[in-house]
Motif scaffolding. Structure first.
Motif, PDB file in Angstrom:
ATOM      1  N   LEU A   1       0.827  -1.205   0.000  1.00 49.13           N
ATOM      2  CA  LEU A   1       0.000   0.000   0.000  1.00 49.13           C
ATOM      3  C   LEU A   1       0.862   1.256   0.000  1.00 49.13           C
ATOM      4  CD1 LEU A   1      -2.890  -1.012   2.421  1.00 49.13           C
ATOM      5  CD2 LEU A   1      -3.046  -0.570  -0.034  1.00 49.13           C
ATOM      6  N   SER A   2       1.988   1.219   0.679  1.00 53.21           N
ATOM      7  CA  SER A   2       2.902   2.369   0.676  1.00 53.21           C
ATOM      8  C   SER A   2       3.488   2.596  -0.713  1.00 53.21           C
ATOM      9  CB  SER A   2       4.016   2.156   1.692  1.00 53.21           C
ATOM     10  OG  SER A   2       3.493   2.057   2.986  1.00 53.21           O
ATOM     11  N   TYR A   3       3.896   1.504  -1.374  1.00 51.94           N
ATOM     12  CA  TYR A   3       4.403   1.646  -2.740  1.00 51.94           C
ATOM     13  C   TYR A   3       3.314   2.132  -3.686  1.00 51.94           C
ATOM     14  CZ  TYR A   3       9.005  -0.417  -1.976  1.00 51.94           C
ATOM     15  OH  TYR A   3      10.286  -0.640  -1.574  1.00 51.94           O
ATOM     16  N   LEU A   4       2.090   1.665  -3.488  1.00 55.14           N
ATOM     17  CA  LEU A   4       0.979   2.095  -4.332  1.00 55.14           C
ATOM     18  C   LEU A   4       0.729   3.593  -4.160  1.00 55.14           C
ATOM     19  CD1 LEU A   4      -1.301   1.180  -6.247  1.00 55.14           C
ATOM     20  CD2 LEU A   4      -2.717   0.874  -4.223  1.00 55.14           C
ATOM     21  N   ALA A   5       0.759   4.072  -2.930  1.00 55.78           N
ATOM     22  CA  ALA A   5       0.566   5.504  -2.682  1.00 55.78           C
ATOM     23  C   ALA A   5       1.706   6.323  -3.276  1.00 55.78           C
ATOM     24  CB  ALA A   5       0.458   5.766  -1.185  1.00 55.78           C
ATOM     25  N   ALA A   6       2.915   5.791  -3.240  1.00 50.11           N
ATOM     26  CA  ALA A   6       4.071   6.514  -3.788  1.00 50.11           C
ATOM     27  C   ALA A   6       4.007   6.612  -5.306  1.00 50.11           C
ATOM     28  CB  ALA A   6       5.363   5.838  -3.364  1.00 50.11           C
ATOM     29  N   MET A   7       3.269   5.715  -5.939  1.00 47.18           N
ATOM     30  CA  MET A   7       3.160   5.750  -7.400  1.00 47.18           C
ATOM     31  C   MET A   7       2.213   6.835  -7.891  1.00 47.18           C
ATOM     32  SD  MET A   7       3.273   1.654  -8.126  1.00 47.18           S
ATOM     33  CE  MET A   7       2.606   1.784  -9.741  1.00 47.18           C
ATOM     34  N   LEU A   8       1.396   7.399  -7.005  1.00 54.55           N
ATOM     35  CA  LEU A   8       0.522   8.493  -7.398  1.00 54.55           C
ATOM     36  C   LEU A   8       1.388   9.718  -7.691  1.00 54.55           C
ATOM     37  CD1 LEU A   8      -2.269   8.080  -4.714  1.00 54.55           C
ATOM     38  CD2 LEU A   8      -2.377   7.407  -7.113  1.00 54.55           C
ATOM     39  N   PRO A   9       1.140  10.382  -8.810  1.00 60.11           N
ATOM     40  CA  PRO A   9       2.037  11.495  -9.202  1.00 60.11           C
ATOM     41  C   PRO A   9       1.762  12.783  -8.436  1.00 60.11           C
ATOM     42  CG  PRO A   9       0.331  11.185 -10.831  1.00 60.11           C
ATOM     43  CD  PRO A   9       0.136  10.098  -9.820  1.00 60.11           C
ATOM     44  N   ILE A  10       1.857  12.713  -7.108  1.00 53.64           N
ATOM     45  CA  ILE A  10       1.651  13.913  -6.291  1.00 53.64           C
ATOM     46  C   ILE A  10       2.974  14.630  -6.078  1.00 53.64           C
ATOM     47  CG2 ILE A  10       0.908  14.736  -4.026  1.00 53.64           C
ATOM     48  CD1 ILE A  10      -0.980  12.308  -3.933  1.00 53.64           C
ATOM     49  N   THR A  11       4.006  13.869  -5.742  1.00 53.13           N
ATOM     50  CA  THR A  11       5.333  14.442  -5.526  1.00 53.13           C
ATOM     51  C   THR A  11       6.335  13.709  -6.414  1.00 53.13           C
ATOM     52  OG1 THR A  11       5.786  12.915  -3.714  1.00 53.13           O
ATOM     53  CG2 THR A  11       4.812  15.015  -3.120  1.00 53.13           C
ATOM     54  N   PRO A  12       7.476  14.317  -6.719  1.00 55.66           N
ATOM     55  CA  PRO A  12       8.473  13.641  -7.544  1.00 55.66           C
ATOM     56  C   PRO A  12       9.013  12.388  -6.850  1.00 55.66           C
ATOM     57  CG  PRO A  12       9.010  15.968  -7.292  1.00 55.66           C
ATOM     58  CD  PRO A  12       7.863  15.673  -6.396  1.00 55.66           C
ATOM     59  N   GLY A  13       8.862  11.260  -7.497  1.00 59.49           N
ATOM     60  CA  GLY A  13       9.378  10.002  -6.970  1.00 59.49           C
ATOM     61  C   GLY A  13       8.634   9.501  -5.750  1.00 59.49           C
ATOM     62  N   GLY A  14       7.464  10.053  -5.484  1.00 62.12           N
ATOM     63  CA  GLY A  14       6.716   9.638  -4.312  1.00 62.12           C
ATOM     64  C   GLY A  14       7.378  10.048  -3.013  1.00 62.12           C
ATOM     65  N   LEU A  15       8.249  11.035  -3.094  1.00 62.19           N
ATOM     66  CA  LEU A  15       8.998  11.470  -1.920  1.00 62.19           C
ATOM     67  C   LEU A  15       8.044  12.044  -0.875  1.00 62.19           C
ATOM     68  CD1 LEU A  15      11.894  11.694  -0.908  1.00 62.19           C
ATOM     69  CD2 LEU A  15      11.945  13.999  -1.800  1.00 62.19           C
TER      70      LEU A  15
END
Length: 99
Positions: free
Chosen positions: A26-40
């Protein structure tokens, strides 16, 4: 997820492997959303939030998320730099022998 399970076990969070797999993916899935560069930041916030919901204190959850992120990307970057340096050093030694 196995390295995540090991890191969490250092902080003694009781749980099963299914919980650890779910939090990791779930953390990786949230990081894939293009909100911040690289899911940082998104990755860390999601992982820390899910760990808090699982019963871990907030300061331990934040530490686990940052340690996990460093292990995932920091070790790869560091090892790549070391390997590249060794390859360039060897290539430079070969050039000097042929001259």
């Amino acid at each position: 997820p196995l390295k995540f399970m090991y890191i969490v076990s250092l902080f003694s969070l009781p749980g099963n492997i299914t919980l650890f797999f779910a939090i990791t993916f779930l953390s990786y899935l949230a990081a894939m959303l293009p909100i911040t560069p690289g899911g940082l930041g998104t990755f860390e916030a999601t992982m820390a939030g899910l760990l808090v919901m699982a019963g871990l204190p907030a300061h331990d959850s934040a530490a686990i998320a940052i340690i996990f992120r460093f292990i995932t990307f920091g070790f790869v970057l560091l090892s790549s730099f070391i390997i590249l340096s060794i390859m360039r050093f060897r290539q430079g030694c070969r050039r000097q022998k042929t001259i």
